[in-house]
Design a protein around this motif. Structure first.
Motif, mmCIF file in Angstrom:
data_model
loop_
_atom_site.group_PDB
_atom_site.id
_atom_site.type_symbol
_atom_site.label_atom_id
_atom_site.label_comp_id
_atom_site.label_asym_id
_atom_site.label_seq_id
_atom_site.Cartn_x
_atom_site.Cartn_y
_atom_site.Cartn_z
ATOM 1 N N UNK A 1 0.945 9.409 -5.871
ATOM 2 C CA UNK A 1 1.326 10.429 -5.787
ATOM 3 C C UNK A 1 1.994 11.122 -6.507
ATOM 4 N N UNK A 2 2.241 10.544 -6.843
ATOM 5 C CA UNK A 2 4.025 10.515 -8.479
ATOM 6 C C UNK A 2 3.199 11.076 -9.400
ATOM 7 N N UNK B 1 -1.006 16.199 -13.316
ATOM 8 C CA UNK B 1 -1.116 17.871 -12.943
ATOM 9 C C UNK B 1 0.072 18.319 -13.987
ATOM 10 N N UNK B 2 1.350 17.956 -14.303
ATOM 11 C CA UNK B 2 2.768 18.847 -15.063
ATOM 12 C C UNK B 2 2.095 18.842 -15.986
ATOM 13 N N UNK C 1 0.639 13.801 -9.116
ATOM 14 C CA UNK C 1 1.580 15.387 -9.682
ATOM 15 C C UNK C 1 1.466 15.413 -11.626
ATOM 16 N N UNK D 1 0.552 4.337 -2.160
ATOM 17 C CA UNK D 1 0.518 5.304 -2.475
ATOM 18 C C UNK D 1 1.841 6.871 -2.829
ATOM 19 N N UNK D 2 2.891 6.011 -3.197
ATOM 20 C CA UNK D 2 3.713 7.057 -3.220
ATOM 21 C C UNK D 2 4.088 7.394 -4.773
ATOM 22 N N UNK E 1 0.859 -1.077 -0.204
ATOM 23 C CA UNK E 1 -0.076 0.292 0.209
ATOM 24 C C UNK E 1 0.591 1.042 0.011
ATOM 25 N N UNK E 2 1.918 0.995 0.497
ATOM 26 C CA UNK E 2 2.357 2.664 0.943
ATOM 27 C C UNK E 2 3.284 2.966 -0.119
ATOM 28 N N UNK E 3 4.111 1.868 -0.923
ATOM 29 C CA UNK E 3 4.374 1.935 -2.566
ATOM 30 C C UNK E 3 3.734 2.291 -3.333
#
Lengths: 340, 74, 221
Positions: B54-55, B61-62, B58, B50-51, B46-48
């Motif tokens: 998230x990237x 957005x860019x 982003x 999420x990262x 899950x943690x990996x």
């Protein structure tokens, strides 16, 4: 900043660290023991290991209480991860809680802290105790294994670098803010705000990953903890920074006000983070009386992987900041040309 | 627009295996399911994720910002 | 420089004496907040809750009091002030005056607090450190919030922006004084609370230095 080598370096470091972090096996450990309270006399306990190989090697099981060891009188191994042990608990053990120590070749000494309650305390047992067992070597490159962490120790290489990267980006923003006050160039202001934007991305990632990890180990999404309070304050400060920017329309004034607030906030935040651990308790390793990761990691296997991950993620963070900054610069130049 | 939509779909498809794997064990408690199961390895997953997510967000957005810029310079 | 600061300080006092209603307003704010707490709390409070409510009221009072520091005057008078005196003298005088105000306000607040919410939790408190933490807390809030007040005033946005900018920054100070007063309430003396007073003092020095360094840039147009 448009050179390629450091970006490749950063990617390589993150890749290598991530693969190592996910692939390295955990050290064998004892994760659960049932039985007790252990009154003097015959008592049996069933023990569960994680990544252990009880079948492969002769296993010796001990109780440790205040430096005194009691060896199991009989041990029955069910499979690689389950065994039952019977202890003749002597009279007069010193401490309330006994540790369980299992020694097996290739496993090292595996210890479950405070495994059993000892209801009748004394001044030290006279009979039925043995010498401390030989520690034995642990085989191979492994990560430390703790009974509440298990596999999640790997998160160290994903969650913590987020905070390091965030701090780096905020430091970059701080430096550009100082430059804004010196030069008054709008470009420095752009850089400062883009660094803050990028740092907030990593702050949010750090918060979410930390929350998930906390739920799995401390069973709460949010705990009152020095590190968490520091993180919360940091995020609030930089959100306030963005609000301040949003509420000023004059560009030169905005740049100056934002820079002043950024410098002021950054220095106070650093002081806060340094002073916090002495003021509040913490569940994090290395603070509030908890052992640092390196302290219970006997062979420092985590350290190089962790540093590689931190460096790599810092590179990626800088890269992200760099992209945002360059785009902002183009946008701004375009706006200026259109105004002309 | 088209490119954006298909990228999103790809991301969803990529996440599907992780999601189904997390729910496949049939435990009643979703927490045991997602975070505690098998040595808590799912927490790491899950943690990996999420990262990476998230990237990825982003990047979207860019992407949007660059697309806007492209439209304006045309 | 020193005489300039003193002159500006005298000016502040004179200005404030002319607006006595503002002082009355601040006190009324504190008293009504405490009266509301008195009405809301029916049982006797535990020490930590008693402590927490006190600091929350004082924090908001500080925001109220310090917001006035830069927002009470119009642009014209500000411009006049900054042509007459060095901006660094202005910010030092304001911080000093804010500290004096907050010192008085926090000690008065403590009196009213004891009146409305009872002094039971102070049963075995060590009085010296406790009063010192209250006084230093007020002074510390003033030191931190002076620059924030100036920024918020310059941004042309009222107390709302000041609260947003100020809360995260004032948190270290709040935490330190709350711990110090809690320890004092629990009965530990100067040696037990010493670290916190040291931290508060260090924070004060750092914030004042930063304000002194940064303030001139705020007024350069």
């Amino acid at each position: 900043m448009r050179t390629l080598w450091w970006k490749i370096m950063a990617l390589a470091l993150v890749l290598a660290a991530s693969i190592t972090a996910l692939r390295t096996p955990l050290a064998p450990a004892i994760v659960y023991a049932s039985g007790g309270p252990f009154a003097p006399g015959g008592n049996s306990a069933s023990v569960i290991g994680y990544r252990t190989h009880f079948m492969a090697a002769p296993v010796r099981v001990f109780l440790e209480n205040g430096g005194q060891f009691v060896e199991a009188s009989s041990t029955v191994v069910a499979d690689d991860t389950h065994l039952t042990a019977r202890f003749e608990v002597p009279v007069g053990l010193r401490e309330d809680m006994s540790d369980l120590v299992v020694v097996a070749p290739g496993h090292g000494a595996m210890r479950l802290f405070a495994a059993f309650y000892n209801p009748e305390k004394g001044t030290g047992a006279v009979d039925g105790v043995t010498d401390a067992p030989q520690q034995g070597e642990r085989a191979g490159f492994v990560f430390p294994n703790r009974n509440i962490l298990y596999e999640t120790i790997r998160n160290l290489n994903f969650h913590v670098p987020m905070w390091f990267t965030m701090m780096l980006l905020q430091t970059i923003s701080f430096v550009f803010s100082i430059k804004v006050l010196g030069s008054g160039r709008w470009l420095d202001d752009r850089a400062a705000v883009q660094a803050v934007n990028a740092s907030l991305l990593f702050a949010i990632l750090g918060l979410i990953t930390g929350s998930i990890w906390a739920r799995a180990t401390w069973s709460g999404w949010w705990t009152s903890d020095a590190k968490l309070n520091g993180a919360a304050v940091t995020v609030l400060i930089y959100l306030a920074y963005l609000v301040l920017r949003g509420s000023v329309t004059d560009l030169a004034k905005r740049a100056r006000l934002a820079a002043i607030y950024n410098i002021f906030a950054y220095v106070l935040m650093l002081l806060f983070i340094m002073a916090l651990p002495r003021m509040t308790a913490s569940l994090h390793p290395g603070s509030g009386g908890n052992p640092a990761f390196s302290q219970y990691d006997l062979d420092d296997s985590l350290r190089p992987v962790f540093y590689a991950a931190v460096l790599g993620w810092m590179g990626i963070g800088t890269w992200i900041f760099n992209l945002q900054y360059r785009l902002a610069r183009i946008e701004n130049r375009h706006d200026e040309e259109r105004l002309r | 627009m088209m490119r954006n939509g298909s990228a999103r779909l790809l991301l969803l498809l990529a996440l599907l295996p992780a999601w189904t794997a997390a729910h496949a064990q049939g435990e009643p408690d979703w927490l045991v399911d997602t975070l505690y199961g098998s040595g808590k390895i799912n927490t790491v997953i899950t943690v990996v994720s999420v990262i990476l997510l998230g990237i990825g967000l982003w990047l979207f957005r860019l992407d949007r910002r660059i697309a806007r810029m492209e439209k304006r310079t045309k | 420089m020193r005489s300039e600061v003193l002159q500006l300080l005298r000016l502040e006092v004179a200005l404030d004496l002319r607006q006595r209603a503002a002082w009355g307003g601040m006190l009324l704010y504190v008293v009504s907040a405490m009266y509301v707490c008195h009405l809301a709390v029916s049982d006797s409070l535990s020490r930590s809750t008693w402590n927490a409510i006190f600091w929350i009221i004082l924090l908001f009072a500080a925001f109220n009091a310090l917001a006035r520091s830069f927002q009470r005057e119009d642009q014209g008078r500000q411009l006049y002030l900054y042509t007459m005196a060095h901006p660094r003298s202005v910010v030092l005088a304001r911080a000093l005056y804010g500290s004096i105000t907050m010192l008085a306000l926090s000690l008065l607040s403590l009196l009213f607090y004891l009146l409305f919410l009872g002094s039971d939790p102070m049963g075995d408190a060590s009085m010296g450190p406790f009063v010192a933490s209250v006084a230093l807390g007020g002074v510390g809030f003033a030191a931190v919030l002076t620059l924030i007040s100036a920024i918020a005033a310059r941004a042309g946005n009222g107390i709302g922006l000041m609260a947003i900018l100020g809360f995260p920054i004032v948190l270290p100070m709040l935490l330190a004084v709350m711990r110090a007063s809690q320890l004092a309430l629990d009965g530990s003396g100067w040696s037990g609370t010493g670290y916190y007073f040291l931290a508060i003092g260090a924070l004060d020095v750092v914030t004042l230095t930063l304000a002194w360094l940064l303030f001139p840039y705020l007024w350069r147009d």
